[in-house]
Enzyme design. Structure first.
Site: not given
Ligand code: PBG
Length: 327
Positions: A197, A250
């Site tokens: 991520k 992601k």
């Molecule tokens: C929480 C989380 C996030 C997303 C999914 N889980 C936001 C972040 O890490 O700031 C993003 C999902 C999206 O942008 O569609 N940790």
């Protein structure tokens, strides 16, 4: 090797039927996971301005939406909760009557095993500071956070989650969660690790949807740096070693090389998250008349699958499933 004019690449592109016959990547409804937001303490669903077509659901409207997803053949949803009160510990994340736990129970009663119920596992929606973990001395304390994630995993499993999906990028989070689940007897609850991520600007619209923008600083000290690829493979290998049943990349589209790298490096299913910014860019451009929304949606999802994703978390799930059923 034969060359032009003996070889003519255009021969197999001549008709739609020929193209369909030789197409290798087929997007299907079974590839889609729909992210859904459920908010505590509201009477009616609230539209998310930055994500046209998406709403913060009440438990009631969520039940209706999830039922429609099943009718379309969508196999899974992933739930994000927005509590009515936030605190430093993120207490709503592991409360037995926390909003996601209540939603999970309601959907299980309605839909049985016809819909795979995934729960995003993080603290950022529940903490008053908006960070994904416990903050001490101005920074996110990795090891203190693991205990909170373990507790949230137990609460989600107890409420009926089939899959818990830790998204906080703490080191050791998969092992902590697997241990907590097994220790409480939830040996069949799967872990989908947000393994790679990245600290991404493409989460912008989501932070409005989940009301989770950090109040100070950013997430760069725990989420990955956009410049690194080998590190993503390492993250995924560590998560698999800690017991992850599947791993995720992601965002999706800007990181297709990472999807491919993980596909080649690990044997577990690889998921990709077509995130909020990817969705909102297409929606905004389509609304301005600058591109064809449906074509851009299918091209995006097909590209993510072609890169190697086994399933895709996408806000387009419902639109894509409806369009695939028509065709
Ligand atoms: C929480 C989380 C996030 C997303 C999914 N889980 C936001 C972040 O890490 O700031 C993003 C999902 C999206 O942008 O569609 N940790």
């Amino acid at each position: 090797m034969a060359e032009f004019p003996i070889v003519r690449m255009r021969r197999l592109r001549r008709t739609p039927t020929l193209r369909r016959m030789v197409r290798r990547t087929q997007l299907g409804i079974d590839d889609l996971v729909a992210p859904l937001f459920v908010k505590e303490g509201i009477a009616d669903p609230e539209p998310i301005g930055a994500m046209p077509g998406q709403v913060q659901h009440t438990v009631e409207s969520l039940r209706k939406e999830a039922g429609e997803m099943v009718a379309l053949g969508i196999p899974a949803v992933i739930l994000f909760g927005i509590p009515s009160a936030k605190d430093a510990a993120g207490s709503g994340a592991d409360a037995a009557d926390g909003i996601v736990q209540r939603a999970l129970r309601a959907l299980r009663v309605d839909l049985g095993d016809d819909l795979v119920l995934m729960a995003d596992l993080c603290l950022c929606e529940y903490t008053d500071h908006g960070h994904c973990g416990v903050v001490s001395g101005g920074r996110v304390d990795n090891d203190a956070t693991l205990e909170r994630y373990a507790s949230a995993a137990r609460a989600q499993a107890e409420a009926g989650a089939d899959v818990v999906a830790p998204s906080g990028m703490m080191d050791g989070q998969v092992a902590a969660i697997r241990g907590a689940l097994d220790g409480a007897g939830f040996v069949d609850t799967a872990v989908l690790a947000y393994a790679a991520k990245y600290a991404s600007a493409f989460y912008g619209p989501f932070r409005e949807a989940a009301e989770c923008a950090p109040k100070f600083g950013n997430r760069a000290a725990y989420q990955m740096d956009a410049g690194n690829a080998a590190e993503a493979v390492r993250e995924a290998e560590l998560d698999v070693a800690e017991g992850a049943d599947a791993v995720m990349v992601k965002p999706g589209l800007p990181y297709l090389d990472i999807v491919r790298a993980l596909r080649e490096a690990v044997e577990v299913p690889v998921a990709a998250y077509n995130v909020s910014g990817e969705y909102s860019m297409i929606k905004a451009a389509a609304a301005a008349g600058w591109l064809d929304e449906r074509a851009a949606m299918f091209e995006s999802l097909t590209a993510i699958k072609r890169a190697g994703a086994d399933f895709i978390l996408t806000y387009f799930a419902k639109d894509a499933a409806a369009a695939l059923r028509e065709s």
